[in-house]
Design a protein around this motif. Structure first.
Motif, mmCIF file in Angstrom:
data_model
loop_
_atom_site.group_PDB
_atom_site.id
_atom_site.type_symbol
_atom_site.label_atom_id
_atom_site.label_comp_id
_atom_site.label_asym_id
_atom_site.label_seq_id
_atom_site.Cartn_x
_atom_site.Cartn_y
_atom_site.Cartn_z
ATOM 1 N N PRO A 1 0.813 -1.228 0.000
ATOM 2 C CA PRO A 1 0.000 0.000 0.000
ATOM 3 C C PRO A 1 0.841 1.271 0.000
ATOM 4 O O PRO A 1 0.522 2.238 -0.694
ATOM 5 C CB PRO A 1 -0.827 -0.137 1.286
ATOM 6 C CG PRO A 1 -0.969 -1.619 1.481
ATOM 7 C CD PRO A 1 0.334 -2.195 1.022
ATOM 8 N N ARG B 1 0.912 4.049 -3.079
ATOM 9 C CA ARG B 1 0.636 5.456 -2.787
ATOM 10 C C ARG B 1 1.802 6.346 -3.232
ATOM 11 O O ARG B 1 1.599 7.415 -3.821
ATOM 12 C CB ARG B 1 0.367 5.638 -1.290
ATOM 13 C CG ARG B 1 0.061 7.083 -0.894
ATOM 14 C CD ARG B 1 -0.240 7.208 0.603
ATOM 15 N NE ARG B 1 -0.518 8.579 0.968
ATOM 16 C CZ ARG B 1 -1.692 9.186 0.796
ATOM 17 N NH1 ARG B 1 -2.706 8.507 0.286
ATOM 18 N NH2 ARG B 1 -1.847 10.440 1.148
ATOM 19 N N ARG B 2 3.009 5.894 -2.950
ATOM 20 C CA ARG B 2 4.198 6.657 -3.341
ATOM 21 C C ARG B 2 4.260 6.804 -4.866
ATOM 22 O O ARG B 2 4.573 7.878 -5.396
ATOM 23 C CB ARG B 2 5.445 5.964 -2.810
ATOM 24 C CG ARG B 2 6.738 6.685 -3.098
ATOM 25 C CD ARG B 2 7.917 5.955 -2.452
ATOM 26 N NE ARG B 2 7.807 5.966 -0.997
ATOM 27 C CZ ARG B 2 7.672 4.880 -0.246
ATOM 28 N NH1 ARG B 2 7.591 3.667 -0.808
ATOM 29 N NH2 ARG B 2 7.588 4.977 1.060
ATOM 30 N N LEU C 1 1.605 9.404 -6.054
ATOM 31 C CA LEU C 1 1.756 10.801 -5.642
ATOM 32 C C LEU C 1 3.140 11.380 -5.918
ATOM 33 O O LEU C 1 3.286 12.604 -5.980
ATOM 34 C CB LEU C 1 1.430 10.940 -4.156
ATOM 35 C CG LEU C 1 0.019 10.494 -3.748
ATOM 36 C CD1 LEU C 1 -0.208 10.726 -2.272
ATOM 37 C CD2 LEU C 1 -1.047 11.202 -4.579
ATOM 38 N N ARG D 1 -6.818 2.268 -7.447
ATOM 39 C CA ARG D 1 -6.343 3.048 -6.293
ATOM 40 C C ARG D 1 -5.392 4.148 -6.748
ATOM 41 O O ARG D 1 -5.459 5.276 -6.238
ATOM 42 C CB ARG D 1 -5.648 2.131 -5.288
ATOM 43 C CG ARG D 1 -5.151 2.875 -4.058
ATOM 44 C CD ARG D 1 -4.772 1.929 -2.928
ATOM 45 N NE ARG D 1 -4.369 2.698 -1.763
ATOM 46 C CZ ARG D 1 -3.099 2.829 -1.355
ATOM 47 N NH1 ARG D 1 -2.122 2.205 -2.009
ATOM 48 N NH2 ARG D 1 -2.803 3.557 -0.302
ATOM 49 N N ILE D 2 -4.513 3.839 -7.684
ATOM 50 C CA ILE D 2 -3.597 4.864 -8.194
ATOM 51 C C ILE D 2 -4.381 6.003 -8.825
ATOM 52 O O ILE D 2 -4.111 7.185 -8.567
ATOM 53 C CB ILE D 2 -2.629 4.243 -9.216
ATOM 54 C CG1 ILE D 2 -1.604 3.366 -8.494
ATOM 55 C CG2 ILE D 2 -1.922 5.330 -10.021
ATOM 56 C CD1 ILE D 2 -0.684 2.610 -9.411
ATOM 57 N N LEU E 1 -6.067 8.102 -6.053
ATOM 58 C CA LEU E 1 -5.118 8.918 -5.321
ATOM 59 C C LEU E 1 -4.658 10.113 -6.145
ATOM 60 O O LEU E 1 -4.541 11.234 -5.632
ATOM 61 C CB LEU E 1 -3.907 8.073 -4.909
ATOM 62 C CG LEU E 1 -4.134 7.063 -3.785
ATOM 63 C CD1 LEU E 1 -2.973 6.080 -3.702
ATOM 64 C CD2 LEU E 1 -4.314 7.781 -2.442
ATOM 65 N N ARG F 1 -5.405 14.104 -5.323
ATOM 66 C CA ARG F 1 -4.299 15.037 -5.155
ATOM 67 C C ARG F 1 -4.258 16.081 -6.283
ATOM 68 O O ARG F 1 -3.559 17.083 -6.173
ATOM 69 C CB ARG F 1 -2.979 14.272 -5.106
ATOM 70 C CG ARG F 1 -1.735 15.111 -4.925
ATOM 71 C CD ARG F 1 -1.706 15.856 -3.600
ATOM 72 N NE ARG F 1 -1.644 14.945 -2.474
ATOM 73 C CZ ARG F 1 -0.512 14.519 -1.918
ATOM 74 N NH1 ARG F 1 0.658 14.914 -2.394
ATOM 75 N NH2 ARG F 1 -0.554 13.700 -0.873
#
Length: 312
Positions: free
Chosen positions: A196, A200-201, A204, A225-226, A229, A233
Motif C-alpha cells: 500500500p 501510494r508513493r 503521488l 487506487r492509483i 489517489l 491530489r
C-alpha cells in the motif's frame, strides 16, 4: 494513463546481470558481457520500449543461496549497453536510491542520460535487504521515509538547474553546480513495489508504477487506487502503469517450460497480453524461457516480429 496511448508497450529485464533463483535460467551462470551486448542489440532491434537492469550493492550470506551474489551495477551496465543500442530506453528496475546520497547518484544518472541521448528511465524502490542499509549506515526501519525524500532530492538534482537546491531532513544542498545536465527536461521516475505504501508513493510522487509480484487479478484494484489517489491530489501529466507478465515462450517449446509459462501461437499470446491493456496497463515486462543465449534471442526476435504488432 500515459497520455492516451492505445498500444501496449513491452520491455524486458536483461538476463545475466542479476541471477536470483526466482527467475534466472541455468545458462546465465556462465554468461557475461558479450551475452548482455548481443541480447541488448536484439531487444533494441525487436522494438522493445526498454531494457532493464536491477540494483543491489551486496548480498548477505543468509540470502546468497536464493538471490545469488551476481548483481551488475545498473549505471555501469546501462552505460555500456547505451553505446551498442540506438533507440531502446534504459530502465533501472529498481534503484535502491536511499542507499546513496542524491548528489553523487544524480551525477551518475544525469551522465547516463546525456551519454544515451536521453533514454534513461529511473525506477526507484525502498529496498528489502537489511544488511545493505546497515553497512552503509542508513536506517532500514525508516527506508520508506528515506525513499520519499530521496525522490524529492533527486527531482531537484536531475532538473534543469545547473545549481540544484534541496533542503530536507536528510539531505541539504545548494550552490553546487553539476553538469552535464540530463537530456530529458523531466527524467521519468517510476516507483516500484506493490505494498500500500509503495502504490501510494507511485501515485503521488512518481511518473509511473512498477508493480512487484502482482498477479493479474490484483491489477485492476491497484490501478483503480492509483487513479483515485492521483485524482484526489490533483496530479497531472502522463503516468505510466506497468505490469510483469507471466513467463512466455512463443510457439511450441518441446521442453518443460513450467506450468505458469504462457505458450502458443503469436495470436494467442497477444490476446492474453492484451488483457493487461484492458485493465489500464501501459507497458508490460516480459520474460522468455530459454536454454541458451541463442534461444533467448530467437524468442525476442519472433516476439518483436509476430506478437508485438498484435498488441495494438
Amino acid at each position: 494513463m500515459a497520455g492516451g496511448a492505445v498500444s501496449l508497450a513491452w520491455g524486458i529485464q536483461l538476463p545475466v546481470q542479476s541471477q536470483s533463483t526466482l527467475y534466472a535460467e541455468a545458462w546465465e551462470a556462465g554468461g557475461g558481457p558479450a551475452d548482455l551486448v548481443e541480447i541488448a542489440r536484439a531487444v533494441d532491434r525487436a522494438g522493445a520500449e526498454y531494457l532493464a537492469c536491477c540494483d543491489h550493492v551486496a548480498i548477505p550470506r543468509r540470502l546468497a543461496g536464493a538471490m545469488s551474489t551476481v548483481w551488475y551495477d545498473p549505471v555501469a551496465t546501462l552505460a555500456h549497453l547505451a553505446a551498442v543500442t540506438e533507440r531502446v530506453r534504459l530502465l533501472v528496475h529498481v534503484a535502491v536510491v536511499g542507499l546513496r546520497h542524491p548528489l553523487p547518484a544524480a551525477k551518475q544518472y544525469a551522465t547516463l542520460d546525456r551519454l544515451s541521448g536521453g533514454r534513461l528511465v529511473l525506477g526507484v524502490g525502498a529496498g528489502h535487504v537489511r544488511e545493505e542499509f546497515e553497512v552503509l549506515d542508513v536506517d532500514f526501519g525508516r527506508r520508506g521515509a528515506v525513499l520519499d525524500e530521496s525522490i524529492d532530492a533527486l527531482r531537484a538534482a536531475l532538473g534543469p538547474e545547473e545549481f540544484p537546491e534541496h533542503h530536507g531532513k536528510l539531505y541539504d544542498f545548494a550552490g553546487l553546480g553539476q553538469r552535464p545536465r540530463p537530456v530529458q527536461s523531466r527524467l521519468p521516475v517510476w516507483v516500484g513495489g506493490s505494498s500500500p505504501a509503495a502504490v501510494r508513493r507511485a501515485a503521488l510522487k512518481g511518473d509511473g508504477w512498477l508493480p512487484q509480484g502482482d498477479a493479474r487479478e490484483r491489477m485492476p484494484a491497484q490501478i483503480a487506487r492509483i487513479r483515485r489517489l492521483r485524482q484526489e491530489r490533483g496530479a497531472a501529466g502522463p503516468f505510466t502503469v506497468g505490469a510483469i507478465a507471466e513467463p512466455l515462450y512463443v510457439g511450441r517449446a518441446g521442453w518443460d517450460v513450467g506450468r505458469r509459462t504462457l505458450t502458443g501461437a503469436p495470436e494467442a499470446l497477444a490476446e492474453s497480453l492484451r488483457e493487461y491493456r484492458s485493465m489500464g496497463v501501459d507497458q508490460v515486462q516480459v520474460r522468455f524461457r530459454s536454454r541458451s543465449r541463442a534461444e533467448l534471442i530467437e524468442q525476442v526476435d519472433v516476439f518483436g516480429a509476430e506478437v508485438a504488432p498484435l498488441l495494438d
